[in-house]
Design a protein around this motif. Structure first.
Motif, mmCIF file in Angstrom:
data_model
loop_
_atom_site.group_PDB
_atom_site.id
_atom_site.type_symbol
_atom_site.label_atom_id
_atom_site.label_comp_id
_atom_site.label_asym_id
_atom_site.label_seq_id
_atom_site.Cartn_x
_atom_site.Cartn_y
_atom_site.Cartn_z
ATOM 1 N N GLY A 1 -19.449 24.213 37.612
ATOM 2 C CA GLY A 1 -18.009 23.049 37.497
ATOM 3 C C GLY A 1 -18.645 21.678 38.142
ATOM 4 O O GLY A 1 -17.477 21.279 37.132
ATOM 5 N N PHE A 2 -19.456 21.169 37.944
ATOM 6 C CA PHE A 2 -19.470 20.022 37.854
ATOM 7 C C PHE A 2 -19.501 19.589 36.905
ATOM 8 O O PHE A 2 -18.696 18.043 35.709
ATOM 9 C CB PHE A 2 -21.377 19.402 37.485
ATOM 10 C CG PHE A 2 -21.608 17.555 37.900
ATOM 11 C CD1 PHE A 2 -20.815 16.788 38.652
ATOM 12 C CD2 PHE A 2 -21.571 16.765 36.697
ATOM 13 C CE1 PHE A 2 -21.170 15.293 38.298
ATOM 14 C CE2 PHE A 2 -22.107 15.808 36.385
ATOM 15 C CZ PHE A 2 -21.627 14.629 37.447
ATOM 16 N N THR A 3 -19.756 20.408 35.804
ATOM 17 C CA THR A 3 -19.718 19.984 34.082
ATOM 18 C C THR A 3 -18.130 20.559 33.487
ATOM 19 O O THR A 3 -17.417 19.494 32.812
ATOM 20 C CB THR A 3 -20.212 20.559 32.747
ATOM 21 O OG1 THR A 3 -20.063 22.319 33.191
ATOM 22 C CG2 THR A 3 -22.109 20.051 33.114
ATOM 23 N N LEU A 4 -17.452 20.781 34.497
ATOM 24 C CA LEU A 4 -16.099 21.614 34.111
ATOM 25 C C LEU A 4 -15.242 20.067 34.585
ATOM 26 O O LEU A 4 -14.312 19.703 33.946
ATOM 27 C CB LEU A 4 -15.527 22.833 34.503
ATOM 28 C CG LEU A 4 -16.634 23.820 33.923
ATOM 29 C CD1 LEU A 4 -16.141 24.963 34.553
ATOM 30 C CD2 LEU A 4 -15.238 24.095 32.594
ATOM 31 N N ALA A 5 -15.991 19.618 35.489
ATOM 32 C CA ALA A 5 -15.029 18.561 36.351
ATOM 33 C C ALA A 5 -14.857 17.448 35.868
ATOM 34 O O ALA A 5 -14.122 16.344 35.788
ATOM 35 C CB ALA A 5 -15.774 18.550 37.613
ATOM 36 N N LEU A 6 -15.560 16.752 35.054
ATOM 37 C CA LEU A 6 -16.737 16.009 34.473
ATOM 38 C C LEU A 6 -15.933 15.575 33.274
ATOM 39 O O LEU A 6 -15.290 14.623 32.754
ATOM 40 C CB LEU A 6 -18.008 15.305 34.110
ATOM 41 C CG LEU A 6 -18.623 14.401 33.470
ATOM 42 C CD1 LEU A 6 -18.208 13.330 34.451
ATOM 43 C CD2 LEU A 6 -20.069 14.755 33.097
ATOM 44 N N LEU B 1 -19.276 20.659 26.307
ATOM 45 C CA LEU B 1 -19.880 20.267 27.208
ATOM 46 C C LEU B 1 -20.486 22.060 27.984
ATOM 47 O O LEU B 1 -22.129 22.030 28.263
ATOM 48 C CB LEU B 1 -20.027 18.994 28.318
ATOM 49 C CG LEU B 1 -20.029 17.311 27.728
ATOM 50 C CD1 LEU B 1 -19.739 16.338 28.794
ATOM 51 C CD2 LEU B 1 -21.707 17.213 28.165
ATOM 52 N N PRO B 2 -19.286 22.152 28.616
ATOM 53 C CA PRO B 2 -19.518 23.366 29.421
ATOM 54 C C PRO B 2 -20.434 24.419 28.513
ATOM 55 O O PRO B 2 -21.582 25.153 29.316
ATOM 56 C CB PRO B 2 -18.362 23.918 30.103
ATOM 57 C CG PRO B 2 -17.572 23.321 30.161
ATOM 58 C CD PRO B 2 -17.724 21.806 29.031
#
Length: 318
Positions: free
Chosen positions: A250-255, A282-283
């Motif tokens: 979730g962090f990579t998708l939000a980033l 990235l994800p």
């Protein structure tokens, strides 16, 4: 980087984590019964478009959300029929569901592409808690689906580990013939698990179209169903570890959509100069890295995967 930017990133991390966690939790339940479901992407797409269109028609997001779960369950029924009842290849069936689901969702959603739903989920804003600095916006000012996903995760853990039904479901994923010999229906257990997994995938798609994107467009799922499948492996087929992995992904998708707004310099490289196309991988790059790491780890210890995963079962073969 400002405090508001960091908080916004973490808020989005929880929401993206919820998206992949819902779909991943359904996949985990199916795989614990011995059925691999590679149709998650297509089920999410069908859930996203059907939930959005139902919310448009009724003006109620919860009706759209529930309808999306039913649609996901119906699509999963095809996979259950083909792979469980008829004993066909689970991989081929799942891929066909994904291809067909994406195409059919694009077809039936043509007229909804430019529509904006007035009936979408809103943040709860829990009184007295949502205003707490840092923690409030991240944990107590989220849409209701975030909290529902947490409750479903606890319920799934409890059923799988503390009930006779969960024991039977885990047993059929390890040895279908043994489970059959003690009187449990392999077909019923596996089909039920696949249907529940489809409902979770459809609900995840609806969360995307009724909150995160607040609309429908072709390609909306954008590979997140595949991330959910990989998350089950990352989480070692356990709901708790799945939740931790969901936060990481979730962090990579939000980033991805936010990193260009950050004024950061890493080893002389300005982060906001990185190409958006490069950030988009990235994800999926993280997915590949995780799978490689898990494969190396599996060389030195037994795999936690259900022993009967992907293996069809026909009673007459006993």
């Amino acid at each position: 980087m400002s405090e508001a930017a960091v908080v916004g990133l973490l808020v989005a991390t929880v929401q993206f984590a919820t998206l992949v966690y819902l779909a991943g939790l359904g996949e985990l339940i199916a795989e614990r019964s011995g059925v691999l479901n590679l149709g998650v992407e297509g089920m999410m797409a069908m859930g996203a478009v059907s939930g959005f269109m139902m919310a448009l028609a009724t003006g109620r997001p919860w009706i759209g959300f529930a309808f999306a779960a039913l649609v996901g369950m119906a699509v999963a029924g095809i996979h259950a029929l083909v792979s469980v009842v008829m004993g066909a290849g689970q991989v081929v069936s799942g891929l066909a569901i994904t291809i067909g689901g994406l195409g059919f969702a694009a077809f039936i959603g043509q007229d909804a592409v430019r529509e904006r739903a007035d009936a979408v989920f809103t943040d709860l804003g829990i009184a007295g808690l949502a205003d707490i600095r840092w923690v409030g916006p991240i944990l107590f000012n989220q849409p209701p689906v975030v909290y529902l996903a947490g409750l479903l995760g606890v319920a799934a853990w409890f059923v799988l580990n503390r009930t006779r039904l969960g024991l039977a479901l885990r047993a059929v994923g390890e040895s279908a013939s043994t489970t059959d010999s003690v009187g449990h229906s392999v077909t019923l257990l596996r089909s039920g698990a696949v249907l529940i997994g489809g409902a979770f995938a459809g609900a995840a798609g609806a969360f995307l179209s009724l909150y995160m994107a607040a609309g429908w467009t072709e390609g909306l799922i954008a590979g997140r169903g595949w991330i959910a499948v990989a998350l089950v492996i990352f989480g070692a087929w356990r709901p708790g570890r799945l939740a931790a992995g969901s936060l990481l992904f979730g962090f990579t998708l939000a980033l991805q959509p936010r990193v260009q707004t950050f004024d950061l310099n890493i080893f002389g490289l300005e982060v906001n100069t990185i190409s958006p196309a490069l950030l988009g991988i990235l994800p999926f790059l993280l997915t590949v890295v995780v799978l490689i790491a898990i494969s190396f780890r599996a060389r030195h210890r037994p795999s936690p995967a259900p022993a009967a995963l992907t293996l069809p079962y026909r009673r007459e073969e006993r």
